[in-house]
Motif scaffolding. Structure first.
Motif, PDB file in Angstrom:
ATOM      1  N   LEU A 150       0.847  -1.204   0.000  1.00 10.95           N
ATOM      2  CA  LEU A 150       0.000   0.000   0.000  1.00 10.95           C
ATOM      3  C   LEU A 150       0.882   1.256   0.000  1.00 10.95           C
ATOM      4  O   LEU A 150       0.606   2.216  -0.728  1.00 10.95           O
ATOM      5  N   SER A 151       1.969   1.237   0.787  1.00 10.68           N
ATOM      6  CA  SER A 151       2.892   2.383   0.788  1.00 10.68           C
ATOM      7  C   SER A 151       3.466   2.628  -0.604  1.00 10.68           C
ATOM      8  O   SER A 151       3.597   3.770  -1.042  1.00 10.68           O
ATOM      9  N   THR A 158      -0.961   8.372  -7.780  1.00 10.09           N
ATOM     10  CA  THR A 158      -1.848   8.370  -8.943  1.00 10.09           C
ATOM     11  C   THR A 158      -3.215   8.921  -8.549  1.00 10.09           C
ATOM     12  O   THR A 158      -3.594   8.897  -7.377  1.00 10.09           O
ATOM     13  N   GLU A 159      -3.949   9.381  -9.558  1.00 10.51           N
ATOM     14  CA  GLU A 159      -5.306   9.900  -9.328  1.00 10.51           C
ATOM     15  C   GLU A 159      -6.241   8.780  -8.867  1.00 10.51           C
ATOM     16  O   GLU A 159      -7.131   8.982  -8.056  1.00 10.51           O
ATOM     17  N   ILE A 160      -5.992   7.562  -9.395  1.00  6.31           N
ATOM     18  CA  ILE A 160      -6.897   6.431  -9.131  1.00  6.31           C
ATOM     19  C   ILE A 160      -6.121   5.306  -8.449  1.00  6.31           C
ATOM     20  O   ILE A 160      -5.035   4.918  -8.910  1.00  6.31           O
ATOM     21  N   LEU A 161      -6.685   4.774  -7.361  1.00  8.76           N
ATOM     22  CA  LEU A 161      -6.096   3.598  -6.708  1.00  8.76           C
ATOM     23  C   LEU A 161      -7.064   2.428  -6.823  1.00  8.76           C
ATOM     24  O   LEU A 161      -8.232   2.551  -6.426  1.00  8.76           O
ATOM     25  N   LEU A 162      -6.579   1.322  -7.361  1.00  6.41           N
ATOM     26  CA  LEU A 162      -7.370   0.094  -7.404  1.00  6.41           C
ATOM     27  C   LEU A 162      -6.796  -0.836  -6.356  1.00  6.41           C
ATOM     28  O   LEU A 162      -5.575  -1.053  -6.322  1.00  6.41           O
ATOM     29  N   ASN A 180      -8.234   4.216   7.892  1.00  8.77           N
ATOM     30  CA  ASN A 180      -7.986   5.658   8.054  1.00  8.77           C
ATOM     31  C   ASN A 180      -7.072   6.197   6.960  1.00  8.77           C
ATOM     32  O   ASN A 180      -7.265   7.316   6.484  1.00  8.77           O
ATOM     33  N   VAL A 181      -6.076   5.386   6.556  1.00 13.63           N
ATOM     34  CA  VAL A 181      -5.190   5.819   5.452  1.00 13.63           C
ATOM     35  C   VAL A 181      -6.020   6.011   4.177  1.00 13.63           C
ATOM     36  O   VAL A 181      -5.898   7.023   3.471  1.00 13.63           O
ATOM     37  N   LEU A 182      -6.903   5.043   3.903  1.00 12.04           N
ATOM     38  CA  LEU A 182      -7.715   5.137   2.675  1.00 12.04           C
ATOM     39  C   LEU A 182      -8.665   6.333   2.749  1.00 12.04           C
ATOM     40  O   LEU A 182      -8.852   7.046   1.758  1.00 12.04           O
ATOM     41  N   LYS A 183      -9.231   6.591   3.942  1.00 13.70           N
ATOM     42  CA  LYS A 183     -10.121   7.768   4.089  1.00 13.70           C
ATOM     43  C   LYS A 183      -9.349   9.052   3.811  1.00 13.70           C
ATOM     44  O   LYS A 183      -9.852   9.960   3.155  1.00 13.70           O
ATOM     45  N   ARG A 184      -8.097   9.115   4.312  1.00 16.19           N
ATOM     46  CA  ARG A 184      -7.281  10.326   4.075  1.00 16.19           C
ATOM     47  C   ARG A 184      -6.978  10.494   2.599  1.00 16.19           C
ATOM     48  O   ARG A 184      -6.983  11.609   2.069  1.00 16.19           O
TER      49      ARG A 184
END
Ligand SMILES: Nc1ncnc2c1ncn2[C@@H]1O[C@H](COP(=O)(O)OP(=O)(O)OP(=O)(O)O)[C@@H](O)[C@H]1O
Length: 256
Positions: A150-151, A158-162, A180-184
């Motif tokens: 994930l790091s 990138t603009e988009i994370l899959l 919380n990382v994904l929310k940020r």
């Protein structure tokens, strides 16, 4: 603003499983979850979005670019896939693995700069893996490796994370940390499309959820529209009880 557009998608593995009739529009900053039974086509859909497979029919556009008609380097600046199968074949350190995420931003002749190094260390800190910075990637536990991957995706910026099922291997503390990382990331404007096996994690994090079954996206909607006893029974062919989370109000699903 629309970031991802899928129209009338059809894709078939040679003579085998097929994805069909997929239509989807995802907006900038949206967190879109995908749930569905094993083998329903969730990972295949992500692989098409990132350009690994080319569909036989229909169109896919990410920021207006068609993945299989765009150079890999350009796509790597737009989209990254945090996949279930990241298996580097050499003994790279954690730091080297995450530095690979910076490659699309480097010119042919330049190595990583001091700024790149700072970005890498900050990203490791964010996922709680800075303490492993010099460790051999393969000496980490599977959950620790998932956070390092994930790091690597975060530094790719990138603009988009899959994301293909990130939380299943993690303990509760780490599910919360990664959530919380994904929310940020979402709050900073990133668009996230993530596969989840845990319906309740999807319900807690996502703006919308798409349900896959037998290669089709049979339902999309906000968590209360999708995480219902009827939809889950039809999808997973087993009985559920759905309650409301007492704090967040989001739907919570339990096997009956
Ligand atoms: N390279 C391939 N060639 C042929 N069939 C494949 C290939 N990869 C996947 N499949 C098949 O396509 C179907 C969908 O697989 P996919 O990995 O997309 O499902 P999934 O919904 O992500 O499943 P899971 O929840 O188990 O991860 C499965 O039946 C799988 O066996």
């Amino acid at each position: 603003m629309e970031i991802v557009r899928i129209e009338n998608l059809f894709f078939q593995y040679r003579g085998g499983f097929s994805l069909k009739n997929i239509n989807l529009s995802v907006k900038k900053g949206e967190f879109f979850g995908i749930i569905g039974p094993n083998g329903s086509g969730k990972t295949t859909l992500l692989k098409i979005l990132v350009g690994i497979f080319r569909p036989q029919k229909g169109t896919v556009q990410l920021l207006g670019r068609i993945p299989w008609e765009t150079s890999r380097k350009e796509m790597a600046k737009i989209v990254t896939l945090v996949s279930q199968d990241f298996f580097p074949s050499y003994d790279f350190s954690v730091k080297e693995i995450v530095e690979m995420g910076r490659l699309p931003h480097l010119s042919l002749l330049s190595g990583t700069s001091r700024k790149d190094e700072e970005i890498v260390l900050k990203s490791l800190e964010l996922t709680g893996t800075l303490k492993f910075v010099d460790r051999n990637f393969w000496t980490l536990s599977s959950g620790e490796r998932r956070k390092v991957v994930l790091s690597k995706a975060i530094v790719q910026d990138t603009e988009i994370l899959l994301i293909d099922e990130l939380t299943a291997h993690l303990d509760y503390n780490n599910v919360s940390l990664v959530g919380n990382v994904l929310k940020r990331l979402k709050e900073s404007g990133k668009t996230i499309i993530s596969v989840f096996h845990d319906i309740n994690v999807a319900s807690a994090l996502c703006d919308r959820i798409g349900v896959m079954k037998n290669g089709e996206m049979i339902k999309t909607g906000a968590p209360p529209e999708v995480v219902t006893e009827e939809v889950l029974r039809n999808t997973f062919e087993t009985e559920f009880v759905v309650l409301e989370h007492p704090v967040t109000g989001r739907p919570l699903a339990f096997l009956k």
